[in-house]
Design a protein around this motif. Structure first.
Motif, short mmCIF file in Angstrom:
data_model
loop_
_atom_site.label_atom_id
_atom_site.label_comp_id
_atom_site.label_asym_id
_atom_site.label_seq_id
_atom_site.Cartn_x
_atom_site.Cartn_y
_atom_site.Cartn_z
N ARG A 102 0.97 -1.25 -0.02
CA ARG A 102 0.07 0.02 -0.05
C ARG A 102 0.65 1.27 -0.05
O ARG A 102 0.50 2.30 -0.84
N GLU A 103 1.99 1.18 0.71
CA GLU A 103 2.75 2.40 0.49
C GLU A 103 3.68 2.74 -0.67
O GLU A 103 3.32 3.66 -1.26
N GLN A 116 0.98 6.86 -6.75
CA GLN A 116 -0.13 7.69 -6.96
C GLN A 116 0.35 8.85 -6.91
O GLN A 116 -0.18 9.88 -7.88
N ARG A 117 0.91 9.39 -5.79
CA ARG A 117 1.56 10.73 -5.60
C ARG A 117 2.51 11.16 -6.99
O ARG A 117 1.94 12.33 -7.38
N ASN A 168 0.73 4.04 -2.94
CA ASN A 168 0.37 5.28 -2.58
C ASN A 168 1.40 6.49 -3.18
O ASN A 168 1.14 7.38 -3.74
#
Length: 220
Positions: A43-44, A50-51, A47
């Motif tokens: 998940r990290e 995505q950023r 994310n």
């Protein structure tokens, strides 16, 4: 499904859970067994990706240069604000449309199509002079870099074009050439002998009047 768990020291862990019904010998439900997978690191990474994608999208959209993207079928996938301001087509008007057929003039389509096809084959093109026509019929000249676009696995997914508007520069250069041509004609047709020499004393100009007056041709 995903849900968070917290360790004894307060750290958050993201868990992907499969909840399975537990039954007794008689088939009666006696509870639930949960089998989980720690996806905190996944998940990290997701994310962060995505950023980065959002940062890149903002950079493209706010860049002070026209930027467009097409997929492998030549359909528009990117169209930033500068391209919209310059050409008058909104992003909504362009996304999903065939770039060459809809936004390139017929006489320029073969050469533009060739540049895009080369980029789709991994051969990028720099400083290609791309003629564009605005929605209102104004012609622009853009110096284009066509870059191959790839996914995370390296597979080619399309082309990104980053341009520089050189319309005004071309107009200035054309005007300078016109003035220089006018000056050459003025020198050549002047009713007075005109000659020029360089720093070594060699003749660089010799007009028609000088030739007729002195008998030496320009070539001599």
């Amino acid at each position: 499904f995903e849900f968070p768990l917290f360790t004894k020291d307060g750290k958050r862990k993201e868990i992907l859970l499969n909840a399975t019904t537990r039954r007794g010998p008689d088939g009666q439900i006696t509870g639930v067994i949960g089998v989980g997978q720690d996806i905190t690191r996944i998940r990290e990474i997701t994310n962060e990706q995505q950023r980065n994608a959002e940062d890149l999208a903002r950079l493209i959209d706010t860049a002070n240069a026209p930027i467009f993207g097409v997929d492998m079928a030549g359909m528009v996938t990117e169209w930033n604000r500068k391209a919209a301001d310059m050409l008058g087509y909104t992003k909504e008007e362009t996304i999903g449309k065939a770039f060459v057929q809809n936004f390139i003039q017929p006489e320029d389509r073969p050469s533009v199509e060739e540049v895009l096809q080369r980029a789709m084959a991994g051969v990028e093109t720099a400083n290609y002079t791309l003629p564009l026509m605005s929605k209102l019929g104004k012609r622009y000249t853009v110096l284009l870099n066509a870059t191959t676009r790839r996914d995370a696995k390296g597979k080619i997914t399309g082309v990104v074009g980053v341009g520089q508007d050189i319309t005004e520069l071309n107009a200035v250069m054309a005007e300078s050439k016109r003035i220089a041509d006018d000056l050459m004609r003025l020198i050549e047709t002047a009713n007075a002998p005109i000659f020029g020499i360089d720093t070594e004393g060699n003749v660089t100009e010799w007009n028609a009047k000088a030739s007729s007056l002195l008998g030496f041709s320009k070539e001599e």
